[in-house]
Design a protein around this motif. Structure first.
Motif, PDB file in Angstrom:
ATOM      1  N   ALA A 185       0.809  -1.280  -0.078  1.00  0.00           N
ATOM      2  CA  ALA A 185       0.034  -0.025   0.036  1.00  0.00           C
ATOM      3  C   ALA A 185       0.895   1.119   0.084  1.00  0.00           C
ATOM      4  O   ALA A 185       0.684   2.423  -0.631  1.00  0.00           O
ATOM      5  N   VAL A 186       2.023   1.154   0.827  1.00  0.00           N
ATOM      6  CA  VAL A 186       2.853   2.480   0.872  1.00  0.00           C
ATOM      7  C   VAL A 186       3.515   2.493  -0.422  1.00  0.00           C
ATOM      8  O   VAL A 186       3.754   3.721  -0.787  1.00  0.00           O
ATOM      9  N   GLN A 187       3.845   1.555  -1.089  1.00  0.00           N
ATOM     10  CA  GLN A 187       4.496   1.653  -2.408  1.00  0.00           C
ATOM     11  C   GLN A 187       3.684   2.290  -3.480  1.00  0.00           C
ATOM     12  O   GLN A 187       4.088   2.927  -4.166  1.00  0.00           O
ATOM     13  N   ILE A 188       2.427   1.740  -3.448  1.00  0.00           N
ATOM     14  CA  ILE A 188       1.354   2.511  -4.291  1.00  0.00           C
ATOM     15  C   ILE A 188       1.341   4.008  -4.054  1.00  0.00           C
ATOM     16  O   ILE A 188       1.295   4.880  -4.782  1.00  0.00           O
ATOM     17  N   LEU A 189       1.262   4.228  -2.701  1.00  0.00           N
ATOM     18  CA  LEU A 189       1.277   5.648  -2.371  1.00  0.00           C
ATOM     19  C   LEU A 189       2.465   6.422  -2.951  1.00  0.00           C
ATOM     20  O   LEU A 189       2.455   7.371  -3.428  1.00  0.00           O
ATOM     21  N   GLU A 190       3.735   5.780  -2.879  1.00  0.00           N
ATOM     22  CA  GLU A 190       4.989   6.439  -3.125  1.00  0.00           C
ATOM     23  C   GLU A 190       4.886   6.774  -4.815  1.00  0.00           C
ATOM     24  O   GLU A 190       5.193   7.792  -5.081  1.00  0.00           O
ATOM     25  N   LYS A 191       4.276   5.611  -5.445  1.00  0.00           N
ATOM     26  CA  LYS A 191       4.266   5.965  -6.790  1.00  0.00           C
ATOM     27  C   LYS A 191       3.326   6.831  -7.383  1.00  0.00           C
ATOM     28  O   LYS A 191       3.501   7.640  -8.045  1.00  0.00           O
ATOM     29  N   LEU A 192       2.056   7.047  -6.531  1.00  0.00           N
ATOM     30  CA  LEU A 192       1.301   8.251  -6.859  1.00  0.00           C
ATOM     31  C   LEU A 192       1.995   9.486  -6.566  1.00  0.00           C
ATOM     32  O   LEU A 192       1.672  10.551  -7.322  1.00  0.00           O
ATOM     33  N   ILE A 193       2.615   9.572  -5.552  1.00  0.00           N
ATOM     34  CA  ILE A 193       3.282  10.685  -5.053  1.00  0.00           C
ATOM     35  C   ILE A 193       4.322  11.200  -6.306  1.00  0.00           C
ATOM     36  O   ILE A 193       4.377  12.285  -6.656  1.00  0.00           O
ATOM     37  N   SER A 194       4.832  10.338  -6.488  1.00  0.00           N
ATOM     38  CA  SER A 194       6.187  10.591  -7.691  1.00  0.00           C
ATOM     39  C   SER A 194       5.491  11.048  -8.815  1.00  0.00           C
ATOM     40  O   SER A 194       6.205  11.534  -9.755  1.00  0.00           O
ATOM     41  N   LYS A 195       4.301  10.697  -9.217  1.00  0.00           N
ATOM     42  CA  LYS A 195       3.608  11.368 -10.474  1.00  0.00           C
ATOM     43  C   LYS A 195       3.296  12.729 -10.466  1.00  0.00           C
ATOM     44  O   LYS A 195       3.348  13.325 -11.560  1.00  0.00           O
ATOM     45  N   PHE A 196       2.967  13.201  -9.266  1.00  0.00           N
ATOM     46  CA  PHE A 196       2.818  14.829  -9.081  1.00  0.00           C
ATOM     47  C   PHE A 196       3.975  15.608  -9.401  1.00  0.00           C
ATOM     48  O   PHE A 196       4.925  15.163  -9.007  1.00  0.00           O
TER      49      PHE A 196
END
Ligand code: A2P
Length: 343
Positions: free
Chosen positions: A332-343
């Motif tokens: 779940a935190v890896q998904i969050l990390e990936k979402l954040i890196s998109k911004f």
């Protein structure tokens, strides 16, 4: 630098607590954390990153105040009620329950396997079932190389996957066994909180509810989620999921039939290169993955890689991962990390 506001829902639970631990390990650009649980835990103090946080009761107006992201691990009913409210307020929810996993407009994501799927979200992203996550990390690279035709799953799942009540049932069972073996007068006050039978000294072929077709919901989840993540809706899969008296880390025996012929050496090569996978397989020195060694890691460990001589293009593998880290919190935190890196 932009700093985000993050909610953790179910922060007092087994997975929620691990989410906090994983978040502490990462240096994500998060400026504000708020930790939610039920009314039972409201006011409880949690230590996080050298600070003390007060747990808040999750309510319908909890997401009124500008959250960017929320990690949910508070069960399906809580997710069904509160995840849509959060996403309507512009908060992207990463939900660990099974409530939304099979919805067509909800990406079901293991970052190493189908990470790009997160970009098609409509406010909710689902974290797959713990047993599915570790399986697909090993299966995806093999599918790309040899084309999977059929999968037979047999799992050996730890009690931590059943939350704090599952852990208590095993602890109580152990305590009861030792007291009663040492003291003839000992009267057991032991009651089961989670499982229908004692889990200590047992194996229960029963995880989640039984369905009319004779399977359990856990087995159905593994089948349907694997198909969705691999993008193969008609893949032939069967599963038997079993709870075993192990505190943490799930083991899986996976039997695979491929479309293409393969050399065993090539299978080792493919798995060694696979992201998030560690091949630990040296039978000469009795080296194979076991729960006590794998717990605490985020990688998926693959062992006992060998040909299934009973079918054409058949393979057997043994797959072990920390079900609370890679199977839930870390994914779940890896998904969050990936979402954040998109911004
Ligand atoms: P609580 O500690 O207040 O019961 P586990 O499965 O490991 O026991 O964890 C379940 C998590 O989900 C806990 O943090 C629990 O909080 C939380 N939870 C359960 N029901 C609700 C609810 N209705 N609203 C918010 N959090 C909930």
């Amino acid at each position: 630098m932009v700093k985000y506001k993050l909610a953790v829902v179910g922060a007092t639970g087994v997975v929620g607590q691990k989410m906090l631990e994983v978040l502490e390990e990462k240096n994500l650009p998060i400026g504000e954390y708020v930790f939610f649980a039920s009314s039972r835990s409201a006011g409880r103090k949690l230590r996080f990153s050298d600070d003390t946080y007060c747990v808040k009761e999750l309510k319908e107006d909890s997401f009124d105040n500008g959250f960017d992201f929320a990690l949910f691990s508070a069960g399906g009913d809580t997710a069904l009620k509160y995840a849509p409210i959060a996403s309507e307020h512009g908060c992207v929810v990463i939900d660990n329950s099974s409530a939304f996993r099979m919805h067509d407009d909800v990406p079901l994501v293991v970052p190493e396997v189908n990470g790009k799927a997160i970009y098609s979200h409509n406010g909710i992203i689902a974290n797959p079932n713990c047993s599915t996550i570790q399986a697909v990390c090993a299966l995806k690279p093999l599918d790309d190389a040899f084309g999977i035709k059929r999968i037979v799953y047999s799992t050996y799942q730890a009690v931590s996957g059943a939350g704090s009540k599952g852990i208590h049932d095993l602890e109580n069972g152990i305590r009861n066994y030792y007291h009663s073996s040492m003291d003839d007068e000992f009267e057991s006050t032991y009651s089961l909180e989670k499982f229908p039978y004692p889990i200590f000294n047992n194996c229960l072929p029963h995880i989640d509810k039984f369905l009319e077709n004779g399977y359990t919901k856990e087995e159905e989840k593994m089948i349907n989620e694997t198909r969705k993540i691999l993008g193969k809706p008609n893949l032939a899969i069967t599963a038997t999921t079993v709870r075993v008296p192990v505190f943490n880390s799930h083991c899986e025996s996976i039997n695979i039939e491929f479309e293409l012929e393969f050399e065993l050496e090539k299978v080792f090569e493919v798995l060694k290169k696979a992201p998030g996978v560690i091949v630990q397989d040296d039978i000469g020195s009795e080296l194979y993955a076991i729960p006590t060694e794998v717990s605490g890691h985020d990688d998926v460990f693959v062992s006992r890689i060998r040909r299934d001589f009973s079918v054409k293009n058949g393979l057997n593998i043994w797959v072990v991962a920390d079900n609370i880290r890679k199977g839930a919190a870390s994914n779940a935190v890896q998904i969050l990390e990936k979402l954040i890196s998109k911004f």
